[in-house]
Scaffold this active site. Structure first.
Site, PDB file in Angstrom:
ATOM      1  N   THR A 111       0.829  -1.207   0.000  1.00  0.00           N
ATOM      2  CA  THR A 111       0.000   0.000   0.000  1.00  0.00           C
ATOM      3  C   THR A 111       0.861   1.254   0.000  1.00  0.00           C
ATOM      4  O   THR A 111       0.556   2.238  -0.679  1.00  0.00           O
ATOM      5  CB  THR A 111      -0.910  -0.007   1.249  1.00  0.00           C
ATOM      6  OG1 THR A 111      -1.707  -1.187   1.214  1.00  0.00           O
ATOM      7  CG2 THR A 111      -1.819   1.214   1.285  1.00  0.00           C
ATOM      8  N   HIS A 171       1.966   1.960  -3.430  1.00  0.00           N
ATOM      9  CA  HIS A 171       0.910   2.614  -4.224  1.00  0.00           C
ATOM     10  C   HIS A 171       0.857   4.102  -3.907  1.00  0.00           C
ATOM     11  O   HIS A 171       0.707   4.938  -4.801  1.00  0.00           O
ATOM     12  CB  HIS A 171      -0.465   1.982  -3.927  1.00  0.00           C
ATOM     13  CG  HIS A 171      -0.615   0.612  -4.491  1.00  0.00           C
ATOM     14  ND1 HIS A 171      -0.715   0.375  -5.833  1.00  0.00           N
ATOM     15  CD2 HIS A 171      -0.696  -0.604  -3.885  1.00  0.00           C
ATOM     16  CE1 HIS A 171      -0.847  -0.929  -6.035  1.00  0.00           C
ATOM     17  NE2 HIS A 171      -0.836  -1.554  -4.871  1.00  0.00           N
ATOM     18  N   CYS A 188     -14.992   1.496  14.518  1.00  0.00           N
ATOM     19  CA  CYS A 188     -15.986   2.292  15.252  1.00  0.00           C
ATOM     20  C   CYS A 188     -16.583   1.577  16.456  1.00  0.00           C
ATOM     21  O   CYS A 188     -17.176   2.208  17.320  1.00  0.00           O
ATOM     22  CB  CYS A 188     -17.087   2.749  14.305  1.00  0.00           C
ATOM     23  SG  CYS A 188     -18.277   1.462  13.852  1.00  0.00           S
TER      24      CYS A 188
END
Lengths: 345, 345, 345, 345
Positions: free
Chosen positions: C44, C47, C97
């Site tokens: 990642t 990227h 969350c």
């Protein structure tokens, strides 16, 4: 919020409770303050009221009792982000650590460091209660506030029933207290082909019938395993839910279950139990599950789904309603055994 | 048993079937001979009747068709021990090898060497059929013979629904053919909180309503994912059952399912399907299951349980009845799509 | 803690990163501040460095990058109770969350409202990072700090391998990037009878061999399904792990898997993929699983167990080490494909 | 095949066995005749030899004993299709009905109508044995014939270990008889992070060490739960396998297991056991499994996989070899407890 409130508290070791004026609890950054609207009495509250051996060991008075409730948020801590003033909620009252192995692998209901509000910390038999945001459960508008107040014991029933396959299965439920009675309706809703209740009390048999039991056995006058075998073409029940904690019932369960069946235990026996491991567990390939609490929060979604869809009708389970001031009468009825759930408004 | 019988056979490659006089089948030591009482037409029989590409590749005429039936045992082989003359039975018509990896690890319905009676071997559209003892299913007296004759497709529905958790779940069923329609009733019986059917045909929508669908979406005039999202408070269906094989339906399923949902596929697409693996499978953590046949024999016990308990009422699914001699009319109605299950007596 | 620190940040849209002086992050009541000791570069991060389409849509510069690290707690918020200054930790950088359906039913790694530190919030390619207590993972003293820094990708590998039965199974792993390579060692440790790697790069084949692959197939020169069938006595692999995202590899996986096999997808295809649902999923009864992230925190306990027991040796996976100041060189080697994991000290 | 053969038979109630000349068994249409090459002595055979209470109730002499073997097919019944003369095989000696609920739902090892060859019917301590085709297991050429002869007890070990998650788990095995000893190697092969054996006999401790136990506890001199807690950082074992049937061991298991752990029981206690259901099962959420036999045939594929891959090395388990004529000496050593598996050639 400053000021004082009424609360039903255990002020010192010994039987009974006192309705006293006490300070409204403060809240931490991650907690909310809830104005309590409905409360319900649990079997645990009866133990605390009577002050049995378990209560004596566990409770540290003074403490506000009660862990089944429904209310409205009136204040939120600084780091609360998902709830706001005016939200209608109930809550999981097991405040868990989120750091032990159980908490971190899907078994928070078995937390090594649990604090139960209403037992170890201040509870809901009061005008206000402080609860961590992470423990709140938003009550959908479709759900009756009285039923929202009994998600705790309803959750015990749902957790016990849903701990294995349900659809098309034959269930034997041993013991028709409020949780056993709720389990009847849950098992039926979850697809059980037949639900058999074993219970001695006339009052509870009647409740069991209302909640949908297909057959009620009286273990005083009938041979439980023989009746179960007959109802299942000789095979035995696929699932036995032990909800009584009674040694005779436990033994009857072992003799009523089919090979490779599921024997799920929720009732708490007062003393050790003697079991023929070879004949009753090993040769028949039985699976025994010890259950407590409710899954956090799979069980809660299941409760919402059963109630909102109308698959479970819990209304007959609520048999009495009292003002908090009349708590003595409420507890006496609870202790009599001739009640379902009792609401304190 | 010596002599001849009537049978509905594919005598040579090409469309149609012929009702002919043929020899009553002999039985092996481990087989029984059954007098067929009720038969039902499967979608597979319609393919064979039309003689599509699949039929052309698979069938080796002459062969007696039909694999859904109910009948009475009239003769038993020497090594048959659990059944006797006069027993009323249906059967799993997938004759499996019991020796391949799939057979020996609980997936006999995926046997590497399966012979399907009525497709690869002589079937049940005849006065008599020979079936191995190990494939028989004893029909309990409580079960309607017509329903016993459709355990094969009912089993497809039960297997598809029961391939994951059901109680309290929201189901989206794509396609209302006989199996999709049966799946509605099964999902409801197995505890589904809500069952949504997506189907275009007016006739099948009506059947879906009778079988208990909570909401029927017409994919021609409604936006399936949008409606499903609305019905599920934005979340999507917990379970999607693909029963149509249609590329549009398959795509709608991916857009209607919730994260970590179960997408179970039974409908057979005619062509390859293009899917956005990243957005539709990997990021949302979807679980996709390919399903065929019925579990041998968990599914069959589940069918008995659903029917005997009355949790599933399959009667509305049977919409037409014909004599075997009127088979042409029966097949024409089957091909029209305006039917549930069609019985041949 | 007041003051400034060095951090590797994306300061504005576009390729590259900048090593800048920035403020040490403040902490909330439930957070800790960590002095970062080891960091690792993820795909990642590459990227983000290249600034591809995904990065352009997702990132809101300025932001500090990096989400794989190991460090020491130097400050704790007021409501932090389980950790203290001096504790050595890594962390799950998906800040979730705890209130959505996924979070509350054991799938927090699929949280609807996730914030990924190092992508959506400030990350670990800095001297200090602020992390919520609930996301911390205490590093046992037996574990090498460099390995503690790669729990994030190691967790992807463990989660993918452990998403179904492993012991005695034959695995085919498609793609030998760092996660695929780690998956070889995990599958072997988890009891796999045989692990086959399919990979084209000579460098990665060599890594695969070091990590324990039993057989390495070059899909450029060998027929992957044919080799897998030969190695499995004609049956196909029990489990296929797709780690490449490449359309050809995905197709080879479908042709190499056995009936009722598990096909687990972690590699992210850039475009939609066309699949023969009938022949490749439905008839063979395949189970497809979309996977991302790591289970919170089952996967983390599994990682500890594999490393502490010595069942997995990850050391060969770490091939390069750089100072944070030499980040450009480090990223260039990462982009070349000729590396395992790269550490930034 | 006509003629006579040697067989080790129980000719009449009472201790001992006789090596006699008897008729070679005939075969049914679905059976094969096998020339036995290797045999092994099971604990059950020792009970039969001693003629204990269980033997007296169960056996109907005369009967040929022995149910662990390896051999070559010399004759096949008319309806045998998957095996031929010369094939090398072992067999599951539980001949099951294939028609009861257990057989038809994946639990054939719990068949209601089982006939065990070597106990209820003629067994393998003979030159020849007749076995149904459906019970045969083809021995792959990679597998040592002596190990093929002990698939029955090896299968008990594999079934017990594999009845839940294994990889990364800590196992406590109570009792180091041949099955407990085999379970050590199986658990390690299946990914166990640590395997602890509790055993008193010096001989068996030594065997346990050879088979890979990470730690051996002597329950005579050490406090089993205390040691297990220490080895698991206070948590307890993830999995306890009870292989002894001893009441003290069973109690130690309950005190050594972690919350929500798996307690799998294979050892057969001679008498009922008293358990504190509340403290030992319900509050900690323990899952107890009764186990017997081996899964037909998942376990058998697992055994092949473990042996062919070399993940399990069973060779140290075979400690003695005798000619069938020297059976008395062999049984005496078996009864002494100072042996692993004993082969009769």
């Amino acid at each position: 919020m400053n000021g004082t409130m009424k609360a039903l508290r255990k002020m010192k070791p010994g039987p009974g409770l006192e309705l006293v004026e006490t300070t409204i609890p403060g809240i931490k950054h991650d907690e909310v303050l809830i104005k309590v609207i409905k409360r319900a009495i649990c079997g645990t509250d009866l133990h605390i009221y009577k002050w049995d051996e378990w209560s004596e060991k566990r409770l540290k008075p003074p403490v506000t009792t009660g862990h089944e409730f429904y209310g409205e948020i009136v204040e939120t801590g600084q780091e609360v982000t998902h709830y706001k003033k005016g939200d209608l909620v109930t809550a999981e009252m097991h405040v868990v650590c989120h750091q032990c192995f159980q908490c971190r692998t899907g078994n928070a209901h078995l937390c090594e460091n649990v604090v139960i509000l209403g037992v170890d910390g201040n509870g809901a038999f009061a005008d206000y209660i402080a609860v961590p945001e992470i423990n709140l459960w938003r009550v959908p508008p479709e759900i009756d506030p009285e039923l929202a107040a009994i998600y705790d014991p309803f959750g015990n029933a749902v957790h016990t029933v849903m701990s294995g396959p349900t659809a098309g299965k034959t269930f034997l439920i041993l013991g028709g207290g409020p949780i056993g009675i709720a389990a009847i309706a849950v098992a039926k809703a979850a697809g059980a082909a037949m639900v058999i209740l074993s219970e001695v009390s006339q009052y509870r048999k009647e409740l069991g019938r209302k909640m949908g039991a297909d057959r009620i056995i009286d273990p005083k006058t009938e041979d439980v395993p023989a009746v179960v075998k007959e109802l299942t073409k000789g095979q035995g029940a696929d699932v036995v839910l032990e909800m009584s904690g009674h040694p005779d019932a436990i033994a009857q369960g072992f003799k009523s279950i089919r090979k490779s069946g599921r024997y799920t235990l929720l009732g708490i026996p007062a003393k050790p139990i003697t079991v023929d491991f070879s004949q009753d567990i090993i040769f028949p390939g039985i699976n025994i599950q010890g259950i407590n609490g409710r899954r956090m929060y799979e069980t809660w979604y299941q409760m919402d789904a059963f109630l909102i869809s109308g698959k479970v009708d819990l209304r007959p389970l609520i048999t009495h309603r009292f003002k908090m001031a009349d708590y003595k009468e409420a507890f006496e009825i609870g202790l009599s055994g001739n009640s379902g759930k009792i609401i304190l408004e």
